[in-house]
Design a protein around this motif. Sequence first.
Motif, mmCIF file in Angstrom:
data_model
loop_
_atom_site.group_PDB
_atom_site.id
_atom_site.type_symbol
_atom_site.label_atom_id
_atom_site.label_comp_id
_atom_site.label_asym_id
_atom_site.label_seq_id
_atom_site.Cartn_x
_atom_site.Cartn_y
_atom_site.Cartn_z
ATOM 1 N N SER A 225 0.813 -1.211 0.000
ATOM 2 C CA SER A 225 0.000 0.000 0.000
ATOM 3 C C SER A 225 0.848 1.262 0.000
ATOM 4 C CB SER A 225 -0.931 0.000 1.215
ATOM 5 O OG SER A 225 -0.183 0.055 2.417
ATOM 6 N N GLU A 226 2.121 1.154 0.379
ATOM 7 C CA GLU A 226 2.988 2.322 0.434
ATOM 8 C C GLU A 226 3.657 2.613 -0.906
ATOM 9 O OE1 GLU A 226 5.783 1.551 3.474
ATOM 10 O OE2 GLU A 226 4.331 1.631 5.113
ATOM 11 N N VAL A 227 3.677 1.656 -1.806
ATOM 12 C CA VAL A 227 4.419 1.791 -3.057
ATOM 13 C C VAL A 227 3.533 2.430 -4.117
ATOM 14 C CG1 VAL A 227 5.732 0.581 -4.821
ATOM 15 C CG2 VAL A 227 5.743 -0.269 -2.466
ATOM 16 N N PRO A 228 3.978 3.522 -4.754
ATOM 17 C CA PRO A 228 3.185 4.148 -5.817
ATOM 18 C C PRO A 228 2.920 3.160 -6.950
ATOM 19 C CG PRO A 228 5.003 5.562 -5.143
ATOM 20 C CD PRO A 228 5.226 4.234 -4.495
ATOM 21 N N ILE A 229 1.796 3.321 -7.618
ATOM 22 C CA ILE A 229 1.396 2.367 -8.649
ATOM 23 C C ILE A 229 2.409 2.291 -9.783
ATOM 24 C CG2 ILE A 229 -0.007 4.104 -9.836
ATOM 25 C CD1 ILE A 229 -0.691 0.294 -9.526
ATOM 26 N N ASN A 230 3.002 3.454 -10.161
ATOM 27 C CA ASN A 230 3.969 3.417 -11.263
ATOM 28 C C ASN A 230 5.216 2.644 -10.871
ATOM 29 O OD1 ASN A 230 4.530 5.530 -9.454
ATOM 30 N ND2 ASN A 230 5.795 6.587 -10.959
ATOM 31 N N ALA A 231 5.617 2.731 -9.587
ATOM 32 C CA ALA A 231 6.772 1.960 -9.132
ATOM 33 C C ALA A 231 6.455 0.466 -9.139
ATOM 34 C CB ALA A 231 7.191 2.415 -7.732
ATOM 35 N N LYS A 232 5.238 0.110 -8.718
ATOM 36 C CA LYS A 232 4.826 -1.303 -8.743
ATOM 37 C C LYS A 232 4.853 -1.842 -10.172
ATOM 38 C CE LYS A 232 1.573 -0.962 -4.857
ATOM 39 N NZ LYS A 232 0.152 -1.089 -4.489
ATOM 40 N N MET A 233 4.354 -1.042 -11.100
ATOM 41 C CA MET A 233 4.307 -1.485 -12.491
ATOM 42 C C MET A 233 5.710 -1.714 -13.034
ATOM 43 S SD MET A 233 1.216 0.945 -13.943
ATOM 44 C CE MET A 233 1.424 0.330 -15.619
ATOM 45 N N ASP A 234 6.628 -0.789 -12.747
ATOM 46 C CA ASP A 234 8.005 -0.957 -13.202
ATOM 47 C C ASP A 234 8.638 -2.188 -12.568
ATOM 48 O OD1 ASP A 234 8.219 1.240 -14.940
ATOM 49 O OD2 ASP A 234 8.559 2.611 -13.272
ATOM 50 N N TYR A 235 8.352 -2.390 -11.266
ATOM 51 C CA TYR A 235 8.909 -3.543 -10.549
ATOM 52 C C TYR A 235 8.420 -4.858 -11.156
ATOM 53 C CZ TYR A 235 9.657 -6.822 -6.696
ATOM 54 O OH TYR A 235 10.030 -7.910 -5.944
ATOM 55 N N ASN A 236 7.113 -4.965 -11.360
ATOM 56 C CA ASN A 236 6.554 -6.196 -11.936
ATOM 57 C C ASN A 236 7.037 -6.414 -13.358
ATOM 58 O OD1 ASN A 236 5.102 -6.811 -9.600
ATOM 59 N ND2 ASN A 236 3.335 -5.598 -10.239
ATOM 60 N N GLN A 237 7.206 -5.321 -14.083
ATOM 61 C CA GLN A 237 7.733 -5.415 -15.445
ATOM 62 C C GLN A 237 9.162 -5.948 -15.420
ATOM 63 O OE1 GLN A 237 8.443 -1.746 -17.818
ATOM 64 N NE2 GLN A 237 6.952 -2.607 -19.238
ATOM 65 N N GLY A 238 9.935 -5.514 -14.405
ATOM 66 C CA GLY A 238 11.298 -6.010 -14.269
ATOM 67 C C GLY A 238 11.327 -7.519 -14.065
ATOM 68 N N ILE A 239 10.411 -8.035 -13.250
ATOM 69 C CA ILE A 239 10.337 -9.480 -13.032
ATOM 70 C C ILE A 239 9.976 -10.200 -14.328
ATOM 71 C CG2 ILE A 239 9.050 -11.312 -11.831
ATOM 72 C CD1 ILE A 239 8.803 -9.451 -9.455
ATOM 73 N N ASP A 240 9.023 -9.631 -15.075
ATOM 74 C CA ASP A 240 8.629 -10.251 -16.346
ATOM 75 C C ASP A 240 9.796 -10.269 -17.329
ATOM 76 O OD1 ASP A 240 6.073 -10.654 -15.404
ATOM 77 O OD2 ASP A 240 5.274 -8.802 -16.259
ATOM 78 N N PHE A 241 10.525 -9.160 -17.414
ATOM 79 C CA PHE A 241 11.671 -9.104 -18.326
ATOM 80 C C PHE A 241 12.724 -10.130 -17.919
ATOM 81 C CE2 PHE A 241 10.610 -4.507 -19.520
ATOM 82 C CZ PHE A 241 10.174 -4.870 -20.784
ATOM 83 N N TYR A 242 12.913 -10.288 -16.608
ATOM 84 C CA TYR A 242 13.894 -11.265 -16.146
ATOM 85 C C TYR A 242 13.514 -12.676 -16.595
ATOM 86 C CZ TYR A 242 16.538 -14.452 -13.349
ATOM 87 O OH TYR A 242 17.338 -15.503 -12.973
ATOM 88 N N LYS A 243 12.231 -13.020 -16.415
ATOM 89 C CA LYS A 243 11.775 -14.354 -16.794
ATOM 90 C C LYS A 243 11.960 -14.613 -18.286
ATOM 91 C CE LYS A 243 8.221 -14.620 -13.182
ATOM 92 N NZ LYS A 243 6.752 -14.635 -12.926
#
Length: 273
Positions: free
Chosen positions: A19-37
Amino acid sequence: MLKRIAVILMMIGLSVNASEVPINAKMDYNQGIDFYKLGMYERAIESFRAAISSYPDYNDAYYNLGAVLEYLKQYAEALNIYKQLYARNKEDYEVAFKIALMSSKVGEYNQADEYINKIPNTSSYYPKAQELKTSLKDSIEIPPQVVNPPSTIAQYSGTYDNLVSPTGITSDKNGNIYIASFSDNSIMKITPNNKRMVFAKSDLINGPISLVSDSEGNIYVSNYNADNVVKITPQGIMSVFVTKVHRPYGLHVNGNMLFISCQGSNSVLRQRL
């Protein structure tokens, strides 16, 4: 190895209050995991850096960025990231072990030993740390005993070659040299025994010109292209220190005052440290 890191990347998110993480940061973070996979490691690195830029306290993004850099054998950059993460939680002994391991990879054996010694025998990482310590026993240098050591910084002769567009330069009380790279947007560190590593490389650094250090070991960077001055702590933690500085160029510290020459406004600014 890939599977192990992938599991870490997916599980590490439990340590951050979503809940503390801004939505744009979450999106970038999840995108990073997808790119890694997908094996798109450079894109993963960009995404994790973007998440950190949007939310500087995003510890999971720091860890996963360090993990990808480590996997790509970019040990010096991984070391810098892990140090920034450890500065936020000095009881994270997994990260302390990572710092020790990365330090050994870049030849900083005494630093590796320093972080190994931070890991208590109650930690699950203690056995691994001791194995690493044993493997480094012939590389760790025991500093000589000096009576009344000199207060001046060690002097060097010779040339530091193959630097990328070097601009500003400064040093710290331990004799380390820091050199700004204007085109690479990074700060290189050279130790007294000529070991080189990337001390700082981040979206916060943009066109570094001058460097200066204060009595606490903090380093200040004049960002010519970003119109600001960035502060870097001895642990490698970066933050914008002065904003709205039109084309900052030269820096000078006198006592508790930072002086900034500004080409864009034909002036010199003063900022209390």
